[in-house]
Design an enzyme around this catalytic site. Structure first.
Site, PDB file in Angstrom:
ATOM      1  N   SER A   1       1.653   4.236  -5.516  1.00 38.04           N
ATOM      2  CA  SER A   1       2.860   4.160  -4.691  1.00 38.04           C
ATOM      3  C   SER A   1       3.751   5.380  -4.895  1.00 38.04           C
ATOM      4  O   SER A   1       3.987   5.822  -6.023  1.00 38.04           O
ATOM      5  CB  SER A   1       3.664   2.905  -5.045  1.00 38.04           C
ATOM      6  OG  SER A   1       3.094   1.771  -4.461  1.00 38.04           O
TER       7      SER A   1
ATOM      8  N   GLY B   1      -0.074   1.686  -8.450  1.00 41.48           N
ATOM      9  CA  GLY B   1       0.276   2.855  -9.243  1.00 41.48           C
ATOM     10  C   GLY B   1       0.283   4.137  -8.426  1.00 41.48           C
ATOM     11  O   GLY B   1       0.902   5.124  -8.822  1.00 41.48           O
TER      12      GLY B   1
ATOM     13  N   SER C   1       3.008   3.943   0.534  1.00 42.12           N
ATOM     14  CA  SER C   1       3.781   2.705   0.556  1.00 42.12           C
ATOM     15  C   SER C   1       2.961   1.530   0.052  1.00 42.12           C
ATOM     16  O   SER C   1       3.320   0.905  -0.927  1.00 42.12           O
ATOM     17  CB  SER C   1       4.285   2.431   1.980  1.00 42.12           C
ATOM     18  OG  SER C   1       4.999   1.209   2.048  1.00 42.12           O
TER      19      SER C   1
ATOM     20  N   ASP D   1      10.785   2.888   3.250  1.00 43.72           N
ATOM     21  CA  ASP D   1      10.184   2.842   1.916  1.00 43.72           C
ATOM     22  C   ASP D   1      10.203   4.249   1.327  1.00 43.72           C
ATOM     23  O   ASP D   1       9.180   4.926   1.234  1.00 43.72           O
ATOM     24  CB  ASP D   1       8.757   2.291   1.968  1.00 43.72           C
ATOM     25  CG  ASP D   1       8.257   1.865   0.587  1.00 43.72           C
ATOM     26  OD1 ASP D   1       9.039   1.978  -0.382  1.00 43.72           O
ATOM     27  OD2 ASP D   1       7.100   1.433   0.482  1.00 43.72           O
TER      28      ASP D   1
ATOM     29  N   HIS E   1      10.188   1.109  -2.835  1.00 41.12           N
ATOM     30  CA  HIS E   1       9.918  -0.158  -3.514  1.00 41.12           C
ATOM     31  C   HIS E   1       9.660   0.027  -5.007  1.00 41.12           C
ATOM     32  O   HIS E   1       9.522  -0.950  -5.749  1.00 41.12           O
ATOM     33  CB  HIS E   1       8.733  -0.887  -2.859  1.00 41.12           C
ATOM     34  CG  HIS E   1       7.394  -0.254  -3.089  1.00 41.12           C
ATOM     35  ND1 HIS E   1       6.773   0.555  -2.154  1.00 41.12           N
ATOM     36  CD2 HIS E   1       6.540  -0.321  -4.135  1.00 41.12           C
ATOM     37  CE1 HIS E   1       5.599   0.952  -2.622  1.00 41.12           C
ATOM     38  NE2 HIS E   1       5.434   0.426  -3.824  1.00 41.12           N
TER      39      HIS E   1
END
Length: 361
Positions: A317, A315, A332, A236, A207
Site C-alpha cells: 500500500s 504492505g 490502494s 486514498d 489508509h
C-alpha cells in the site's frame, strides 16, 4: 468525502464494491463498433504518456455527449478514441489518434454507472469499459447469494449497456506497507518524494495512517516524518512531511539494485504498460485496465482510482505506480496476490499532488 470526478478528467469511469484488489480475468467483449472511415494519414505513434495527455484533451474537447472513452494500443502505439459520429471522428483523426464509431456515449454510460451504484453491494466493482462500450460490473467471492441475485437482475435490466463478471478473492486495502515505511501498527510503502510549500515530503496511501501519525524508515526506528494531510475513504492519499530537509531524489526502487528516476506525473490511459514498486513484493508490471474507478471498501468508497492487472499484496500500500519516468499512481488495494495474480487499484498521483499542493522535485 471526495465525490466521483467528471469523466472528462480521464478516459473511463468506474466504481468497485468492497476493498481495492481483486483476482480474476478481465473480460474484453467487443461491442458493435467500427473504425471511422477516413482518408487522412495513419494515426501517430505515441508513447503511453503522450496518449494519456491526448486522450484527456480530446475528451475535454469533444464532451461526454460526443465521445465514449479511449484506450491505448500499446503494440501499435495508437490512441483509439470512441466517438458517436463522423464529425467527431474527423476531430480525432486530425489530432493523430484513431477514431472508432460506437453506439453509446459517455453521458449514457455514466447514467448506467449511477444505476449500477444503486444496486451494488460491498464486493462489487463497476466501470466504463471503452473496448466493449458498456459498463463492466464485477462481484467478488464475498457477495452473498441473495445479493448476487439482485445484481444479476439489475444488470439484466440494463441489457447491452452492462455486463457482469465474477472474480476470485475479496476487495480490501493492502495495509501492512518503493521502500518500506513504518508507523504504529502499520507497514506501508513510500510512493514518491515530493515538495509541498517548500517542505520536503513523500506521498503514500491515505489508509495507511491518520494525520499526526509519525513514520520511520525501519521498524522501531526514529521518526523521519509526520503525516500532515490525507484522505481515506473518498480519496486514498497522504502527505508525510520529512522532519528535516532532505536531498532525497525523486526515484523509485526497482528492487534489482537500480532505481528509476521520476521527472513528473502523468494521467493513466487504458492499455498503458505500467510498473509497481512495493516493500512486500518488489517490482511487478502489467497494464492499465480502467480509469476513474470507484472502489467500495468495508471502510467506505474511494473514487477515481486506476484499475490494473498488476499484482500486489499487504504492505505494498502506498507504493509507486509508474510508467518510465512518469509517476502515475499510489497503491490502494485489491485482491489476489503475486503468486496467483490479481487486480490492483491505485489512486492517481496527479490528483494527490493537486490535493496536497505538492510537486515532483
Amino acid at each position: 468525502m471526495t465525490q466521483r470526478r467528471k469523466s472528462t478528467r480521464r478516459v473511463t469511469i468506474a466504481a468497485a464494491g468492497v476493498a481495492a484488489l481483486f483476482a480474476g480475468s478481465f473480460a474484453v467483449a467487443q461491442a458493435s463498433a467500427e473504425p471511422a472511415a477516413s482518408g487522412t494519414a495513419a494515426p501517430s505513434v505515441l508513447s503511453s504518456a503522450e496518449a494519456g495527455t491526448l486522450a484527456t484533451t480530446l475528451v475535454d474537447q469533444l464532451g461526454e455527449s460526443a465521445s465514449a472513452g479511449s484506450y491505448f494500443d500499446a503494440e501499435s502505439g495508437t490512441l483509439v478514441v470512441n466517438v458517436l459520429d463522423e464529425s467527431s471522428a474527423d476531430v480525432v483523426t486530425a489530432s493523430g489518434a484513431e477514431a472508432r464509431v460506437v453506439e453509446h456515449s459517455l453521458d449514457t454510460l455514466n447514467e448506467v454507472m449511477t444505476e449500477v451504484e444503486a444496486f451494488a453491494v460491498p464486493g462489487t466493482s463497476w466501470s466504463v469499459d471503452p473496448l466493449s462500450n458498456s459498463v463492466q460490473v464485477k462481484v467478488d467471492s464475498t457477495v452473498a447469494a441473495d445479493d448476487l441475485a439482485g445484481i444479476e437482475r439489475g444488470v439484466a435490466e440494463l441489457g447491452e449497456l452492462a455486463r457482469l463478471n465474477t472474480v476470485a478473492g475479496e476487495f480490501q486495502p493492502f495495509l501492512a506497507g518503493g521502500d518500506a515505511i513504518y508507523s504504529s501498527g502499520a507497514r506501508c510503502s513510500l510512493g514518491f518524494n515530493v515538495t509541498a510549500g517548500g517542505t520536503d515530503g513523500f506521498l503514500t496511501a491515505g489508509h495507511c495512517g491518520s494525520v499526526g501519525s509519525t513514520w520511520a524508515a525501519s521498524s522501531g526506528g526514529s521518526a523521519v516524518g509526520t503525516l500532515t494531510q490525507g484522505e481515506f475513504p473518498g480519496g486514498d492519499y497522504a502527505l508525510v512531511e520529512y522532519t528535516t530537509s532532505t536531498d532525497n531524489p525523486s526515484e523509485v526502487n526497482r528492487y534489482d539494485g537500480t532505481t528509476q528516476q521520476i521527472t513528473g506525473a502523468a494521467e493513466a490511459v487504458v492499455g498503458q504498460s505500467v510498473e509497481r514498486s512495493g516493500s512486500t513484493t518488489g517490482l511487478h508490471g502489467g497494464e492499465v485496465v480502467a480509469t476513474d474507478v470507484a472502489v467500495s471498501y468495508p471502510q467506505g468508497t474511494v473514487y477515481g482510482t486506476i484499475e490494473t492487472n498488476v499484482c500486489a499484496e499487504p504492505g505494498d500500500s502506498g507504493g509507486a505506480l509508474f510508467a518510465g519516468s512518469d509517476a502515475v499512481g499510489l497503491t490502494s488495494g485489491g485482491s489476489g496476490n503475486c503468486s496467483s495474480g490479481g487486480v490492483t487499484f491505485f489512486y492517481p498521483v496527479t490528483d494527490a499532488l493537486s490535493q496536497v499542493g505538492a510537486s515532483i522535485p
